[in-house]
Design a protein around this motif. Structure first.
Motif, PDB file in Angstrom:
ATOM      1  N   ASP A 250       0.828  -1.213   0.000  1.00  0.00           N
ATOM      2  CA  ASP A 250       0.000   0.000   0.000  1.00  0.00           C
ATOM      3  C   ASP A 250       0.858   1.258   0.000  1.00  0.00           C
ATOM      4  OD1 ASP A 250      -2.269  -1.545  -0.014  1.00  0.00           O
ATOM      5  OD2 ASP A 250      -2.693  -1.309   2.133  1.00  0.00           O
ATOM      6  N   VAL A 251       1.914   1.267   0.782  1.00  0.00           N
ATOM      7  CA  VAL A 251       2.804   2.435   0.831  1.00  0.00           C
ATOM      8  C   VAL A 251       3.441   2.660  -0.533  1.00  0.00           C
ATOM      9  CG1 VAL A 251       4.980   3.300   1.802  1.00  0.00           C
ATOM     10  CG2 VAL A 251       3.235   2.351   3.302  1.00  0.00           C
ATOM     11  N   MET A 252       3.929   1.602  -1.158  1.00  0.00           N
ATOM     12  CA  MET A 252       4.553   1.756  -2.477  1.00  0.00           C
ATOM     13  C   MET A 252       3.536   2.181  -3.538  1.00  0.00           C
ATOM     14  SD  MET A 252       7.652   1.415  -1.807  1.00  0.00           S
ATOM     15  CE  MET A 252       8.492   1.335  -3.361  1.00  0.00           C
ATOM     16  N   ALA A 253       2.302   1.690  -3.434  1.00  0.00           N
ATOM     17  CA  ALA A 253       1.265   2.099  -4.385  1.00  0.00           C
ATOM     18  C   ALA A 253       0.956   3.587  -4.242  1.00  0.00           C
ATOM     19  CB  ALA A 253       0.000   1.276  -4.170  1.00  0.00           C
ATOM     20  N   ILE A 254       0.873   4.074  -3.014  1.00  0.00           N
ATOM     21  CA  ILE A 254       0.607   5.504  -2.802  1.00  0.00           C
ATOM     22  C   ILE A 254       1.770   6.347  -3.312  1.00  0.00           C
ATOM     23  CG2 ILE A 254       0.312   7.273  -1.023  1.00  0.00           C
ATOM     24  CD1 ILE A 254      -1.278   5.150   0.574  1.00  0.00           C
ATOM     25  N   LEU A 255       3.000   5.906  -3.055  1.00  0.00           N
ATOM     26  CA  LEU A 255       4.159   6.637  -3.577  1.00  0.00           C
ATOM     27  C   LEU A 255       4.159   6.659  -5.108  1.00  0.00           C
ATOM     28  CD1 LEU A 255       7.022   5.414  -1.207  1.00  0.00           C
ATOM     29  CD2 LEU A 255       5.873   7.637  -1.190  1.00  0.00           C
ATOM     30  N   ASP A 256       3.710   5.583  -5.716  1.00  0.00           N
ATOM     31  CA  ASP A 256       3.619   5.529  -7.175  1.00  0.00           C
ATOM     32  C   ASP A 256       2.528   6.460  -7.693  1.00  0.00           C
ATOM     33  OD1 ASP A 256       3.932   4.812  -9.833  1.00  0.00           O
ATOM     34  OD2 ASP A 256       2.929   2.892  -9.620  1.00  0.00           O
ATOM     35  N   TYR A 257       1.352   6.423  -7.091  1.00  0.00           N
ATOM     36  CA  TYR A 257       0.243   7.265  -7.550  1.00  0.00           C
ATOM     37  C   TYR A 257       0.503   8.745  -7.322  1.00  0.00           C
ATOM     38  CZ  TYR A 257      -2.499   3.041  -8.186  1.00  0.00           C
ATOM     39  OH  TYR A 257      -2.958   1.810  -8.598  1.00  0.00           O
ATOM     40  N   GLU A 258       1.274   9.084  -6.284  1.00  0.00           N
ATOM     41  CA  GLU A 258       1.610  10.485  -6.029  1.00  0.00           C
ATOM     42  C   GLU A 258       2.819  10.950  -6.847  1.00  0.00           C
ATOM     43  OE1 GLU A 258       2.205  10.762  -1.819  1.00  0.00           O
ATOM     44  OE2 GLU A 258       0.055  10.905  -1.413  1.00  0.00           O
ATOM     45  N   LYS A 259       3.363  10.080  -7.682  1.00  0.00           N
ATOM     46  CA  LYS A 259       4.525  10.357  -8.542  1.00  0.00           C
ATOM     47  C   LYS A 259       5.796  10.635  -7.757  1.00  0.00           C
ATOM     48  CE  LYS A 259       1.817  10.501 -12.223  1.00  0.00           C
ATOM     49  NZ  LYS A 259       1.519   9.282 -12.865  1.00  0.00           N
ATOM     50  N   THR A 260       5.861  10.188  -6.506  1.00  0.00           N
ATOM     51  CA  THR A 260       7.068  10.366  -5.695  1.00  0.00           C
ATOM     52  C   THR A 260       8.184   9.452  -6.200  1.00  0.00           C
ATOM     53  OG1 THR A 260       5.669  10.872  -3.801  1.00  0.00           O
ATOM     54  CG2 THR A 260       7.951  10.359  -3.338  1.00  0.00           C
ATOM     55  N   LEU A 261       7.832   8.256  -6.631  1.00  0.00           N
ATOM     56  CA  LEU A 261       8.846   7.334  -7.142  1.00  0.00           C
ATOM     57  C   LEU A 261       9.462   7.845  -8.439  1.00  0.00           C
ATOM     58  CD1 LEU A 261       7.110   3.879  -6.545  1.00  0.00           C
ATOM     59  CD2 LEU A 261       8.856   4.970  -5.154  1.00  0.00           C
ATOM     60  N   GLU A 262       8.674   8.515  -9.261  1.00  0.00           N
ATOM     61  CA  GLU A 262       9.179   8.998 -10.547  1.00  0.00           C
ATOM     62  C   GLU A 262      10.197  10.114 -10.391  1.00  0.00           C
ATOM     63  OE1 GLU A 262       6.184   9.943 -13.412  1.00  0.00           O
ATOM     64  OE2 GLU A 262       5.047   8.127 -12.972  1.00  0.00           O
ATOM     65  N   ALA A 263      10.154  10.824  -9.281  1.00  0.00           N
ATOM     66  CA  ALA A 263      11.102  11.922  -9.072  1.00  0.00           C
ATOM     67  C   ALA A 263      12.520  11.403  -8.854  1.00  0.00           C
ATOM     68  CB  ALA A 263      10.663  12.760  -7.885  1.00  0.00           C
ATOM     69  N   LEU A 264      12.665  10.158  -8.416  1.00  0.00           N
ATOM     70  CA  LEU A 264      13.965   9.534  -8.141  1.00  0.00           C
ATOM     71  C   LEU A 264      14.782  10.352  -7.138  1.00  0.00           C
ATOM     72  CD1 LEU A 264      14.974   8.333 -11.712  1.00  0.00           C
ATOM     73  CD2 LEU A 264      13.996   6.984  -9.857  1.00  0.00           C
ATOM     74  N   ASP A 265      14.100  10.923  -6.172  1.00  0.00           N
ATOM     75  CA  ASP A 265      14.747  11.692  -5.119  1.00  0.00           C
ATOM     76  C   ASP A 265      14.780  10.838  -3.855  1.00  0.00           C
ATOM     77  OD1 ASP A 265      15.802  13.625  -3.472  1.00  0.00           O
ATOM     78  OD2 ASP A 265      13.942  14.784  -3.327  1.00  0.00           O
ATOM     79  N   GLN A 266      15.978  10.513  -3.410  1.00  0.00           N
ATOM     80  CA  GLN A 266      16.136   9.605  -2.273  1.00  0.00           C
ATOM     81  C   GLN A 266      15.498  10.167  -1.015  1.00  0.00           C
ATOM     82  OE1 GLN A 266      20.172   8.434  -1.714  1.00  0.00           O
ATOM     83  NE2 GLN A 266      19.828   7.586   0.303  1.00  0.00           N
ATOM     84  N   ASP A 267      15.684  11.447  -0.736  1.00  0.00           N
ATOM     85  CA  ASP A 267      15.119  12.045   0.471  1.00  0.00           C
ATOM     86  C   ASP A 267      13.594  12.086   0.421  1.00  0.00           C
ATOM     87  OD1 ASP A 267      17.651  12.436   1.516  1.00  0.00           O
ATOM     88  OD2 ASP A 267      17.866  14.406   0.576  1.00  0.00           O
ATOM     89  N   ALA A 268      13.042  12.389  -0.741  1.00  0.00           N
ATOM     90  CA  ALA A 268      11.577  12.450  -0.866  1.00  0.00           C
ATOM     91  C   ALA A 268      10.951  11.082  -0.691  1.00  0.00           C
ATOM     92  CB  ALA A 268      11.196  13.034  -2.226  1.00  0.00           C
ATOM     93  N   VAL A 269      11.554  10.063  -1.294  1.00  0.00           N
ATOM     94  CA  VAL A 269      11.025   8.705  -1.157  1.00  0.00           C
ATOM     95  C   VAL A 269      11.096   8.250   0.298  1.00  0.00           C
ATOM     96  CG1 VAL A 269      11.397   6.291  -1.785  1.00  0.00           C
ATOM     97  CG2 VAL A 269      11.516   8.052  -3.543  1.00  0.00           C
TER      98      VAL A 269
END
Length: 146
Positions: A59-78
């Protein structure tokens, strides 16, 4: 009279042996039931906790994907967004791998899992889109109790 007394003793011995045989069989069956109930309940406990942690991580990874946090490839943001989404009793480590235009990139959070605890892992594939291309990436995660 002596013959009647001997006949009565013989029929009484058969009943005693039959009763003893039934008692031993019932005792063995009860022991087997107790042992099987113990192992079934012990196995079910671990699977339920593992399932809950697996669902939480997914669920956490799905939310990060839907919020486009994973696409930013920013270690601190993820790392910070993942920590904000997790319940207070869990910790999580994630790593993003993918082949992008000029390099192979890896983004990894710094939390290290403990050595002697149940750790559940999974992965989520996602696509990073820019104006001209689509790049495929995989986010791996590991989750455990604090």
């Amino acid at each position: 009279m002596t013959k009647k007394l001997c006949l009565n003793l013989r029929s009484g011995n058969k009943g005693f042996i039959l009763s003893l045989d039934i008692a031993i069989a019932v005792f063995v069956v009860f022991i087997m039931l107790i042992i099987s109930a113990f192992y079934v309940s012990k196995g079910g406990e671990e699977q339920l906790s593992k399932l809950q942690m697996t669902r939480t991580g997914a669920d956490v990874m799905a939310i990060l994907d839907y919020e486009k946090t994973l696409e930013a490839l920013d270690q601190d943001a993820v790392a910070s967004e993942g920590t904000n989404l997790l319940p207070a009793t869990y910790q999580m480590r994630s790593m993003i791998n993918g082949t992008f235009p000029a390099q192979i990139m890896s983004v990894e959070t710094t939390t290290q899992p403990p050595g002697e605890q149940l750790i559940v892992g999974g992965r989520r594939e996602f696509v990073i889109r820019n104006a001209t291309n689509e790049y495929f990436a995989t986010a791996y995660y590991w989750i455990w109790l604090k």
